[in-house]
Each structure stands twice: as structure tokens, then as C-alpha cells.
Design a protein around this motif. Structure first.
Motif, PDB file in Angstrom:
ATOM      1  N   PRO A  30      37.003  65.274  55.698  1.00  0.00           N
ATOM      2  CA  PRO A  30      37.195  63.945  55.074  1.00  0.00           C
ATOM      3  C   PRO A  30      38.561  63.772  54.405  1.00  0.00           C
ATOM      4  O   PRO A  30      38.977  62.646  54.154  1.00  0.00           O
ATOM      5  CB  PRO A  30      36.082  63.870  54.029  1.00  0.00           C
ATOM      6  CG  PRO A  30      35.067  64.839  54.465  1.00  0.00           C
ATOM      7  CD  PRO A  30      35.802  65.929  55.165  1.00  0.00           C
ATOM      8  N   LEU A  31      39.235  64.872  54.117  1.00  0.00           N
ATOM      9  CA  LEU A  31      40.540  64.761  53.462  1.00  0.00           C
ATOM     10  C   LEU A  31      41.641  64.346  54.435  1.00  0.00           C
ATOM     11  O   LEU A  31      42.734  63.984  54.027  1.00  0.00           O
ATOM     12  CB  LEU A  31      40.927  66.097  52.826  1.00  0.00           C
ATOM     13  CG  LEU A  31      40.104  66.510  51.610  1.00  0.00           C
ATOM     14  CD1 LEU A  31      40.485  67.913  51.186  1.00  0.00           C
ATOM     15  CD2 LEU A  31      40.320  65.554  50.461  1.00  0.00           C
ATOM     16  N   PHE A  32      41.319  64.425  55.731  1.00  0.00           N
ATOM     17  CA  PHE A  32      42.349  64.075  56.716  1.00  0.00           C
ATOM     18  C   PHE A  32      42.297  62.592  57.035  1.00  0.00           C
ATOM     19  O   PHE A  32      41.390  62.118  57.694  1.00  0.00           O
ATOM     20  CB  PHE A  32      42.183  64.923  57.981  1.00  0.00           C
ATOM     21  CG  PHE A  32      42.833  66.267  57.833  1.00  0.00           C
ATOM     22  CD1 PHE A  32      44.093  66.498  58.359  1.00  0.00           C
ATOM     23  CD2 PHE A  32      42.201  67.283  57.136  1.00  0.00           C
ATOM     24  CE1 PHE A  32      44.720  67.726  58.194  1.00  0.00           C
ATOM     25  CE2 PHE A  32      42.821  68.518  56.967  1.00  0.00           C
ATOM     26  CZ  PHE A  32      44.071  68.734  57.498  1.00  0.00           C
ATOM     27  N   ASN A  33      43.270  61.857  56.526  1.00  0.00           N
ATOM     28  CA  ASN A  33      43.410  60.445  56.892  1.00  0.00           C
ATOM     29  C   ASN A  33      44.780  60.267  57.543  1.00  0.00           C
ATOM     30  O   ASN A  33      45.485  61.252  57.780  1.00  0.00           O
ATOM     31  CB  ASN A  33      43.209  59.553  55.661  1.00  0.00           C
ATOM     32  CG  ASN A  33      44.152  59.892  54.528  1.00  0.00           C
ATOM     33  OD1 ASN A  33      45.361  59.878  54.721  1.00  0.00           O
ATOM     34  ND2 ASN A  33      43.624  60.221  53.361  1.00  0.00           N
ATOM     35  N   TRP A  34      45.158  59.031  57.806  1.00  0.00           N
ATOM     36  CA  TRP A  34      46.410  58.810  58.564  1.00  0.00           C
ATOM     37  C   TRP A  34      47.638  59.294  57.830  1.00  0.00           C
ATOM     38  O   TRP A  34      48.675  59.515  58.430  1.00  0.00           O
ATOM     39  CB  TRP A  34      46.553  57.343  58.948  1.00  0.00           C
ATOM     40  CG  TRP A  34      46.866  56.374  57.849  1.00  0.00           C
ATOM     41  CD1 TRP A  34      46.500  56.485  56.536  1.00  0.00           C
ATOM     42  CD2 TRP A  34      47.594  55.154  57.948  1.00  0.00           C
ATOM     43  NE1 TRP A  34      46.949  55.409  55.822  1.00  0.00           N
ATOM     44  CE2 TRP A  34      47.630  54.573  56.669  1.00  0.00           C
ATOM     45  CE3 TRP A  34      48.224  54.480  58.992  1.00  0.00           C
ATOM     46  CZ2 TRP A  34      48.260  53.367  56.408  1.00  0.00           C
ATOM     47  CZ3 TRP A  34      48.846  53.280  58.722  1.00  0.00           C
ATOM     48  CH2 TRP A  34      48.861  52.736  57.444  1.00  0.00           C
ATOM     49  N   ASN A  35      47.544  59.432  56.521  1.00  0.00           N
ATOM     50  CA  ASN A  35      48.723  59.824  55.748  1.00  0.00           C
ATOM     51  C   ASN A  35      48.663  61.293  55.332  1.00  0.00           C
ATOM     52  O   ASN A  35      49.411  61.719  54.462  1.00  0.00           O
ATOM     53  CB  ASN A  35      48.835  58.911  54.527  1.00  0.00           C
ATOM     54  CG  ASN A  35      50.186  58.971  53.874  1.00  0.00           C
ATOM     55  OD1 ASN A  35      51.148  59.448  54.472  1.00  0.00           O
ATOM     56  ND2 ASN A  35      50.265  58.510  52.654  1.00  0.00           N
ATOM     57  N   THR A  36      47.748  62.076  55.920  1.00  0.00           N
ATOM     58  CA  THR A  36      47.667  63.487  55.561  1.00  0.00           C
ATOM     59  C   THR A  36      48.577  64.300  56.459  1.00  0.00           C
ATOM     60  O   THR A  36      48.422  64.284  57.678  1.00  0.00           O
ATOM     61  CB  THR A  36      46.224  64.001  55.708  1.00  0.00           C
ATOM     62  OG1 THR A  36      45.384  63.193  54.904  1.00  0.00           O
ATOM     63  CG2 THR A  36      46.125  65.441  55.254  1.00  0.00           C
ATOM     64  N   LYS A  37      49.518  64.984  55.853  1.00  0.00           N
ATOM     65  CA  LYS A  37      50.394  65.839  56.640  1.00  0.00           C
ATOM     66  C   LYS A  37      49.737  67.194  56.804  1.00  0.00           C
ATOM     67  O   LYS A  37      49.541  67.682  57.904  1.00  0.00           O
ATOM     68  CB  LYS A  37      51.734  65.970  55.942  1.00  0.00           C
ATOM     69  CG  LYS A  37      52.743  66.735  56.762  1.00  0.00           C
ATOM     70  CD  LYS A  37      54.017  66.900  55.991  1.00  0.00           C
ATOM     71  CE  LYS A  37      55.032  67.674  56.800  1.00  0.00           C
ATOM     72  NZ  LYS A  37      56.112  68.151  55.964  1.00  0.00           N
TER      73      LYS A  37
END
Lengths: 89, 179
Positions: free
Chosen positions: B76-83
């Protein structure tokens, strides 16, 4: 002579109405592209989508507004006729 | 706007403004995602063995060996702005002198969403030693799995994904560690 032709070709002058048109196209196009790219990227959760849309639409915009297309030269400036001076009479 | 160059200039100036606005909007959009996934952290054993300091061969130094199990779903921590995600396991203990210490004993960098389901049974990656050379009489301590969420654009955020439910005792071994 040929140098002047080349210079004019590279300079790509457009008339005043064309300049206004180009200004409006650039403003509306870029604001729309920014908004659409954000919404599409957010919806698809992909920054690649966002920056592809912005980049491709910018390339398309360059093609539309940079060359002096005939539609930007439909209102040439009408100069007043040369006033006759006393000297020439 | 009359010539090609002034049109390029005008367009690129406004494009940079639009790009800045877009980047700011992306950075702000991170605050919409406030996922706070929790996993499980199980400390199997914490053993302290007598050892020698590398730098001062005659100095005695105790080394802690922590065996742990981590199971956490951090997708869940991976969204479009997660590097990427920086995960680290922290030991939070009080030494003999009553000073609270926090030591990172294990870490991992997660770059892809596919790798964000963490199932690790491992031992500390980094030396777990006490500066005053002994863990003697150190009270049972807590361990926690923390993360740094690194965005492409925006602010770095911190979080805790798991924590030991009960404090874990240091088990002091008298014989040196043998492989």
C-alpha cells in the motif's frame, strides 16, 4: 539575395493577429496539457503517463506554433500610402 | 511572438511554469495517500557473546546476535510518487548506565511494488554492540521495523511498520560465538 531569403525563412515572422493567436494557443494548450497529464497520471498511478502526456503534447504544440504557418499571416499590416511631399512635387 | 525565436522563448518559459505547478501538485498528492500498513515482527532470540574489538584487540566487547522474523505487506505504500522504500530494523534498548540507545541492525531497500511483500527470517546485518562494551543488566528491549518513504517529488516520510509486542530479554552467553 539568397541570404535574405534564408534569413526570412529562419526568422519566421508572423503578423500581429497571428501573434495574439499563438499566445492564446500556447497558454490554453499548456494549461490543458498540465491538467490532463496530472489527472491521467493520478488515475493510472503512473508518473510515466503524466510526463509522456506533457512531453508529447509539448512536441505537438511546437509543431503547431513554431513554424510561420499561413494561418498566422492572414492579417498583413496595411501601410498607409506614401504621403506626397512638397519636395517631390 | 513575431519570430521563431521569440515563440520558442515564450513557449518554453510558460512550459517551465506549468512543469513547476505539475511537480508541486504531484508532491502535494502524496498527502492523499496515508496508508499505514502494519506487519509482524518476531524476535526469535537475542544472544550476546563475548568478543574482541577489532580496533583494540585486547579490549573485550560484547556482540549481540538478533534472530528475527519479519512478515509485512508494504505494497500500500507504493503509489505513483513512490521512488523507493528504505526499511530498517531498530533495536531500542537501555544500557547499563541508563542511557537509551537506538541501533539500526538490519535494513533493506525496496525499489519495486512487487518486492514490497516482506518475508524475512534473518539475523542482524550490522554489528550490534554496546559502546560501554557490555550488555550486562540491560533491561529487556523493544525492536521495531521502520521505513522511510522516498518520493520522486516531495517530502520524505517516516513510519513504523511493526513493533515487538513484548520486550525481549538479552540472553548473555558465556562462551564465544562459534560458527
Amino acid at each position: 539575395m539568397s541570404g535574405n531569403v534564408l534569413q526570412e525563412y529562419l526568422e519566421g515572422k508572423i503578423d500581429f493577429a497571428g501573434q495574439k493567436l499563438v499566445d492564446d494557443i500556447v497558454r490554453i494548450w499548456l494549461i490543458a496539457a498540465t491538467a490532463i497529464s496530472f489527472v491521467a497520471g493520478f488515475a493510472l498511478q503512473s508518473l510515466l503517463v503524466t510526463f509522456s502526456i506533457l512531453g508529447l503534447s509539448t512536441v505537438a504544440l511546437l509543431v503547431v506554433v513554431i513554424p510561420p504557418w499561413p494561418m498566422f499571416n492572414r492579417h498583413p499590416v496595411k501601410w498607409l500610402p506614401v504621403a506626397e511631399t512638397k519636395k517631390s512635387k | 511572438m513575431h519570430s521563431v525565436y521569440s515563440r520558442i522563448n515564450n513557449l518554453s518559459a510558460f512550459l517551465s511554469t506549468c512543469t513547476m505547478v505539475l511537480l508541486a501538485a504531484i508532491a502535494l498528492s502524496s498527502f492523499v495517500f496515508n496508508a499505514d500498513p502494519k506487519g509482524d515482527l518476531l524476535i526469535a532470540s537475542v544472544k550476546v557473546y563475548p568478543a574482541k574489538s577489532h580496533r583494540y584487540p585486547r579490549k573485550k566487547l560484547e556482540m549481540g546476535f538478533v534472530n528475527f522474523n519479519i512478515s509485512a505487506d508494504l505494497t500500500p505504500l507504493f503509489n505513483w510518487n513512490t521512488k523507493q522504500l528504505f526499511l530498517y530494523l531498530e533495536a531500542d534498548y537501555q544500557n547499563t548506565k541508563g542511557v537509551n540507545n537506538t541501533v539500526v541492525i538490519w535494513d533493506r531497500i525496496v525499489r519495486r511494488k512487487e518486492d514490497a511483500i516482506i518475508n524475512v527470517a534473518g539475523r542482524n546485518k550490522y554489528a550490534f554492540k554496546e559502546i560501554s562494551s557490555s550488555f550486562k543488566n540491560a533491561p529487556a528491549s523493544h525492536y521495531s521495523l521502520k521505513y522511510n518513504l522516498m518520493p520522486h517529488v516531495g517530502v520524505l516520510t517516516y513510519g513504523e511498520a511493526a513493533r515487538t509486542v513484548e520486550p525481549v530479554d538479552f540472553s548473555i552467553e558465556t562462551k564465544p560465538y562459534e560458527v
